[in-house]
Write an enzyme that holds these catalytic residues in place. Sequence first.
Site, short mmCIF file in Angstrom:
data_model
loop_
_atom_site.label_atom_id
_atom_site.label_comp_id
_atom_site.label_asym_id
_atom_site.label_seq_id
_atom_site.Cartn_x
_atom_site.Cartn_y
_atom_site.Cartn_z
CG ASP A 40 -1.58 -1.15 1.61
OD1 ASP A 40 -1.57 -2.09 0.82
OD2 ASP A 40 -2.16 -1.18 2.71
CD GLU A 98 -6.79 -5.08 4.13
OE1 GLU A 98 -6.13 -5.66 5.01
OE2 GLU A 98 -6.53 -5.20 2.92
C1 FRU Z 1 -3.80 -3.61 2.83
C2 FRU Z 1 -3.15 -4.03 4.12
C3 FRU Z 1 -3.56 -3.06 5.24
C4 FRU Z 1 -2.43 -3.18 6.22
C5 FRU Z 1 -1.24 -3.39 5.30
C6 FRU Z 1 -0.20 -4.29 5.85
O1 FRU Z 1 -3.16 -4.06 1.70
O2 FRU Z 1 -3.50 -5.35 4.47
O3 FRU Z 1 -4.82 -3.31 5.80
O4 FRU Z 1 -2.29 -2.04 6.99
O5 FRU Z 1 -1.74 -3.94 4.10
O6 FRU Z 1 0.93 -4.31 5.03
#
Ligand code: FRU
Length: 492
Positions: A47, A219
């Site tokens: 992300d 998310e």
């Molecule tokens: C989304 C996610 C988020 C988390 C991060 C961990 O892709 O799963 O919810 O904060 O990636 O790397």
Amino acid sequence: MKKNSIPAGGSYGTRIADLYIVHNLAAVNGSSRHTYHAMPPVGWMNDPNGFNEAFGKYHLFYQFYPYGPSWDSMHWGHYTTQDFVKWKLEPTALAPDGQDDRDGCFSGCSVVKDGKLYLIYTSVMGDRQTQSLAVSSDGVSFEKLGVVISGEQLPKGCLKTDFRDPKVFKRGEDYYLLAGALSEKSEGMILLYRSRDLKKWEFAGTIRRDNLTTRGIYECPDFFELGGCDVMFASPQGYRTDDWRYENVQSSVYMLGKLDEKTGVFEKTYEDEIDGGFDFYAPQTMKTSDGRTVMIAWMQMWQRFIPTAKHGWAGAMILPRELSLKDGKLFQNPVREIERYRWNPVHFGNVIIGNRNELTKVNGTKIELCFTLDLGTAKRVGIKLYQGGEHDARIYYDRERDRVIFDRSRMGVEISHDPEEKDATVRSVKVSTEGNRLSMRIFLDVSSCEVFLNGGERTMTGNVYSDGSGVAFFAEGGSARIISLDKYDIVV
Ligand code: FRU
């Protein structure tokens, strides 16, 4: 960051990470590396985080594991840019080395306040997720300030194990924070908190609570105003497929409406998928000082085999996009700065497809193509990209299905995927074909393909791992015509 230029400052964990990066940069195999997209210098990226403008430049942080090309204990990597096209690697911003985040510094956002850049991120300890703050007065090194929202501040019936991805916006004097959460009944939730100073937060309401996120939570929520409307983003883990929408194992969705920030009630008027391709997740937006809303997203998907891992890296970001609202829908177009990198323009007008399918100088793997098709009588009409031998990726209009199809099944590399995902090689979207016309703007960057249909009405993003560099138009079951075509090399 270059070898022998390890920055001073930072924490123990960020310094170890930076040492590792400079000593391993050369070991990454460059064959599938993009040229104008942000990607990890080594290791793994997911992300985008903390996307913002501060100290005279744009900042992009990202979920980062330097020590290998797969997801592991999360750091925040850091790039800066002046134009969203050329990315400068900065020292690692956060490492999981604090007393509240030893198991990961998960996703979050940033806020500029009183001349300082604050990072608000999810701190992970064992199975506990809390929201933490870090601060920088130079935009380079960050000091952790500790937990600011703990599991005790969750409303009743929420699990402390899934509470993450804070995104902050300001209304009036107050800051508001959205975060994803999970109820004891496995409902996906988006929660709202309020603060005056980014340090003391109070629960303000539940924006969303439902059982549509069949594999987890909402998310990476995001929130912004656009054209007088409130826009909310979320990246649900598992979402019911709706005809041709939400076919990836995790999706990204936008909702238009009005948020009452006092209560957390969001009156939704419209909802749709953000991108109809294969590789697009966890989008995050920022407002630029010149008034644009710019979105970036991870150009990959969970639960997929990533062929570049064998080259020492995995994951990249999309070319950032400018957002607008038109006819009550979200439109996306590449940032205008990319046009500064156009070279060697080639133009064609009025070409019957069928006579000349390959056009002189229209090929390459670091290119932009803009064209409008007269769909004629063809049953299928479109373009083959990354073509070489048997291999290609195809973008075309299918009249019978009345959809635009992105087909990467012939690219020459198998992408294994989650059994719950029907397939990872074909995606489709519906767009208008008024006047029997369709326009496309396509960006290729070595191993990626981003398609903007009809001026940004819909987009399709996908990685393509192929060894070819040919481009060819095709029409089947009838005739069609290229009304006009412009091609540029993108050289950074
Ligand atoms: C989304 C996610 C988020 C988390 C991060 C961990 O892709 O799963 O919810 O904060 O990636 O790397």
